[in-house]
Design an enzyme around this catalytic site. Sequence first.
Site, PDB file in Angstrom:
ATOM      1  N   CYS A  97      31.189  34.384  39.266  1.00 34.96           N
ATOM      2  CA  CYS A  97      32.636  34.364  39.043  1.00 34.96           C
ATOM      3  C   CYS A  97      33.345  34.853  40.296  1.00 34.96           C
ATOM      4  CB  CYS A  97      32.986  35.268  37.860  1.00 34.96           C
ATOM      5  SG  CYS A  97      34.755  35.357  37.504  1.00 34.96           S
ATOM      6  N   HIS A 133      38.456  33.375  30.574  1.00 31.35           N
ATOM      7  CA  HIS A 133      39.402  34.141  31.404  1.00 31.35           C
ATOM      8  C   HIS A 133      40.770  34.223  30.739  1.00 31.35           C
ATOM      9  CE1 HIS A 133      37.390  35.262  35.062  1.00 31.35           C
ATOM     10  NE2 HIS A 133      36.958  34.030  35.288  1.00 31.35           N
ATOM     11  N   HIS A 138      33.852  29.099  30.635  1.00 30.91           N
ATOM     12  CA  HIS A 138      34.062  30.231  31.542  1.00 30.91           C
ATOM     13  C   HIS A 138      35.563  30.417  31.823  1.00 30.91           C
ATOM     14  CE1 HIS A 138      32.773  32.700  35.165  1.00 30.91           C
ATOM     15  NE2 HIS A 138      34.035  32.453  35.444  1.00 30.91           N
ATOM     16  N   GLU A 139      36.247  29.323  32.163  1.00 27.01           N
ATOM     17  CA  GLU A 139      37.671  29.441  32.514  1.00 27.01           C
ATOM     18  C   GLU A 139      38.527  29.789  31.300  1.00 27.01           C
ATOM     19  OE1 GLU A 139      38.372  29.793  35.550  1.00 27.01           O
ATOM     20  OE2 GLU A 139      36.422  29.072  36.218  1.00 27.01           O
TER      21      GLU A 139
END
Length: 196
Positions: A110, A156, A152-153
């Site tokens: 990351c 966030h 993953h995004e």
Amino acid sequence: MMLKIVQAGEPVLRRRARDLTPEEMTSPAVRQLIALMRDTMRDAPGVGLAAPQVGVDVRLAVIEDRAEYQAGVPAEELAARERKPVDFHVLINPRLVVEDPTEVEFYEGCLSVSGFSALVRRARGVRVEAFDENGQALSVSARGWYARILQHEIDHLDGTLYIDRMEPRSFTTLENHRRHWAMRQVAEVRQALGLS
């Protein structure tokens, strides 16, 4: 101009980002933010970047997995990861639905946890409902590495980092990952680390 990518410990990375309004989606300010995020992601380089990673508390992410990033990766590794190039695109206010819950585990890094990586399990297939930079609804279905990037995004945007999902014993510096683990199969890594 490149934006500063904030690192783990910044409060913005641990909050659920707010939705953009329909008016904001196509505003000059958001268009400029998208352009700066695209350039920052490419400069890093990375395959995705969420607005909280540049200190902006909104549900916006940019994604791109360029062919050049995969150029030196052996074909069998690309096949195992189900990794193919992904064109640049924007996701605003995304909602993620798991389509194939089969867990797939690979090392993940990351830009906001700079210099490290770890094994992370992710769903093999997902669908994302979102808006693009023109405020148009879009639906994206993805498998393999692309599905991993999307998860993953969107994590966030929910205040979650990969370190919250990682196999703790696999956490490593990028240098040690290259030296010891990069060329090994996940099953071999798990055995070497004493993981069941």
